[in-house]
Enzyme design. Structure first.
Site, PDB file in Angstrom:
ATOM      1  CB  SER A  29      -0.979  -0.052   1.174  1.00  0.00           C
ATOM      2  OG  SER A  29      -2.118   0.724   0.905  1.00  0.00           O
ATOM      3  CG  ASP A  89      -6.778  -3.163  -3.438  1.00  0.00           C
ATOM      4  OD1 ASP A  89      -7.579  -2.455  -2.795  1.00  0.00           O
ATOM      5  OD2 ASP A  89      -5.556  -3.199  -3.207  1.00  0.00           O
ATOM      6  CG  HIS A 144      -5.572  -2.871   0.334  1.00  0.00           C
ATOM      7  ND1 HIS A 144      -4.930  -2.380  -0.781  1.00  0.00           N
ATOM      8  CD2 HIS A 144      -4.991  -2.240   1.394  1.00  0.00           C
ATOM      9  CE1 HIS A 144      -4.026  -1.498  -0.420  1.00  0.00           C
ATOM     10  NE2 HIS A 144      -4.031  -1.401   0.893  1.00  0.00           N
TER      11      HIS A 144
END
Length: 648
Positions: free
Chosen positions: A198, A304, A335
């Site tokens: 991320s 995601d 995610h």
């Protein structure tokens, strides 16, 4: 042919012949074969743990002193005593003190002398005994670093780049945050690999896009490649909140006292109009792909909805155009880190990747298939290159059907219109569940049941010509596989995994830093449809991403929506569907009006990346056996609303 080119070819041939002849010669007695794998021969318990503060050359917090970022280091003691240098694996993150890393939200912990005791995740436990150093960098403005968070801008990127410069003798570092005692990185060979999920992986993308020397590889997991595309989709605002709010969430208490001006600049430079301002251009790493020297091992969940796969296609393609060596894993999860959806294979592959890229071991990973794609929960397939050879952008065209709002999808040109009225209370799951029935909030178009499987691989585009009834309007385009399947439940809060109580261990442990982590398994759900890819836009930005304009009711506008990258096989007997609608609930902020849009089907197309191209579609869409279709199809839960926070 130019003489210089002929000389280069001759040198290459001579080298190849020499290598081949060398391979035929007997190995001298007592000579050791070249290593193919690093092994845990060094003590993790006795590893050197130290912290340095690296000067970034900035003064973002405007205190009159250069900002220093904290880099916590864990490295094996034995190589330094033996006069040997080691490479570095680095994770630069804003989450080491505020939000935590990994499935168990681990934070850094320190002893009374300020040395790191627990480093989150397994990287140090596993790789330090194998001859690597691990560095956890606190981004500027977070944890023990000076400066301010600027959401992927110069301060964020310099936080990590400065550490790589220090590792290679090009920057200054000190033994404390405020002291003047310098420290050098004489223990490393400077070869660095960056990794992270991320925001952390985003920093790896951004640092690679600077072309910094010494960065040999990056492993971005669920990472952002353009921050504009994190907050907006072609002018349409995603979710709610802005970069200033995200900065406020992760900044340290000390940064809060000094960084109000930076947060104001973030807010002023990112109006919720969706206009692409200079602030966003500065945070677009795709435009600088030509500077990338490092190899890239990219990992992303195809479902995601936090860092969407719009961040995969443009970055992957730009790297390809610039000759960057690449590898990719695409999962069915949301995610989620690969450590939590394919743990054993992930640790093994990552180990071999770093051994090859940082230690130079010839272990063959560079000659293996480029892509691993999850076809069903826990079932993976490989592809030599990605998108696969023979993938062609294929233009599919919607046409009217027997009932309003339920049309056909094929290769032939069509005429007519379809209309829908934006309903911000409904989402892509509502549209797909009722794709075979007439409803006022969407227009759906389906192929006949496929006679053979059809594979989509890459990024699609949907061009829509629509006439609105109001001065503002949103567009959403969705590709869906209509048919029964069992998939990872990516809409569940854990996004496709279930965390178990049992633990497995991946590396060495100490009393303060365990290498044992909770196991997971796939969390699945039975569905009647699967959303394959989606994209969104604000019709007011039809002419320019830089500046939106009010629409003229009754006038037709044409806009091309960029859908997220995917790799999906629509099985025989299923249908491929295109859905065109307005606001996607909890993924887009609703517009100020609720327009009705009339779509001109003669000027509306879907350009879909199909393996085998139009010929494959023509063979598959001839029509398989008809199966009864329920009025309402079962699917995953609707998307969840939430502030933009690119973390697990």
């Amino acid at each position: 042919m130019p003489t210089r080119t002929r000389s280069a070819i001759r040198r290459t041939l001579v080298t190849a012949v020499a290598v081949a002849l060398t391979a035929l010669l007997p190995t001298p007695a007592g000579a050791r074969p070249a290593p193919r794998e690093s092994t845990p021969v060094y003590s993790y318990d006795q590893a050197i743990r130290e912290s340095v503060w690296v000067d970034t050359g900035l003064d973002e917090d405007a205190d009159g002193k250069g900002d220093r970022v904290a880099a916590d280091i864990v490295r094996p003691a034995e190589p330094a005593r033996q006069g040997r240098k080691v490479p570095v694996i680095m994770d630069a993150s804003p989450y080491y003190s505020c939000c935590g890393r990994g499935n168990e939200s681990q934070l850094k912990t320190y002893d009374a002398q300020g040395r790191v005791v627990r480093m989150p995740l397994f990287y140090d436990n596993f790789f330090v005994p194998r001859g690597y150093a691990f560095i956890g960098v606190d981004l500027a403005g977070t944890n023990r670093s000076d400066g301010c968070v600027d959401i992927g801008g110069p301060s964020d990127i310099r936080s990590a780049k400065a550490v790589i410069d220090w590792l290679n003798g090009r920057a200054r570092a000190y033994t404390s945050r405020t002291g003047d005692t310098p420290v050098r990185a004489g223990w490393t060979d400077g070869r660095t690999g960056m990794i992270g999920k991320s925001w952390d992986g985003t920093i790896a993308n951004g640092v690679a896009a600077t072309g910094v020397k010494g960065l040999r590889t990056i492993v971005p997991i669920s990472a952002i490649s353009s921050w504009y595309d994190y907050y907006f989709a072609q002018g349409a605002a995603l979710y709610d909140g802005g970069p200033d709010q995200l900065a406020d969430r992760v900044e340290s208490d000390g940064a809060h006292a000094h960084c109000a001006a930076v947060q104001r600049r973030l807010a002023d430079g990112s109006p919720r109009t969706g206009d692409r301002t200079p602030l966003w251009t500065e945070r677009d790493y795709v435009k600088d792909a030509a500077k990338v020297r490092a190899s890239v091992f990219l990992v992303h969940g195809m479902q995601d909805l936090n860092v969407r796969t719009q961040h995969v296609g443009p970055w992957w393609d730009a790297l390809a155009r610039n000759g960057v060596r690449r590898k990719i894993w695409l999962s069915q999860t949301g995610h989620v880190d690969p450590f939590d959806f394919r743990r054993g294979a992930w640790v093994d592959t990552l180990h071999r990747w770093f051994d090859h890229e940082l230690l130079g071991y010839d272990n063959g990973i560079d000659r293996e298939p480029t892509a691993d794609v999850e076809r069903h929960p826990g079932q993976w397939a490989t592809t030599p290159v990605w998108p696969p050879a023979g993938t062609r952008p294929t233009v599919l065209r919607p046409a009217p059907g027997r009932q309003a709002g339920v049309g056909t999808l094929g290769l032939g040109r069509a005429h007519g219109t379809a209309a829908f009225t934006d309903d911000p209370r409904l989402s892509e799951t509502d549209w797909a569940a009722r794709v075979t029935t007439t409803t006022p909030e969407k227009a759906g178009f389906l192929t006949a049941p496929l006679s053979r499987a059809l594979r989509l691989a890459g990024s699609a585009q949907v061009t829509v010509t629509a006439t609105p009834t109001t001065r503002t309007a949103h567009l959403s385009a969705v590709l869906a596989d209509i048919g029964p399947d069992t998939i990872r439940d990516y809409a569940d809060p854990d996004e496709g995994i279930t965390t178990l109580a049992e633990r497995t261990c991946w590396g060495a442990s100490t009393a303060g830093d365990s290498a044992c982590f909770k196991e997971t398994r796939a969390k699945t759900t039975a569905v009647g449809y699967t959303v394959v890819s989606r994209g969104w836009a604000d019709l007011g930005h039809h002419a320019s991403a830089t500046k939106g304009v009010p629409l003229t009711p009754g006038r037709a506008y044409t806009m091309t929506l960029r859908l997220g990258a995917t790799d999906h096989v629509v099985p025989a007997g299923h249908r491929l569907a295109l859905i065109v609608a307005g606001t996607d609930k909890d993924l887009l902020e609703p517009p100020s009006t609720r327009p009705t849009l009339t779509v001109d089907l003669s000027r509306t197309t879907a350009k879909v990346p199909l393996v085998g191209g139009a010929a494959a579609f023509a063979r598959a869409a001839t029509g398989g056996p008809e199966a009864p279709v329920p009025t309402v199809l079962e699917g995953v839960s609707p998307p969840r609303a939430g502030l933009h926070v690119p973390v697990g």
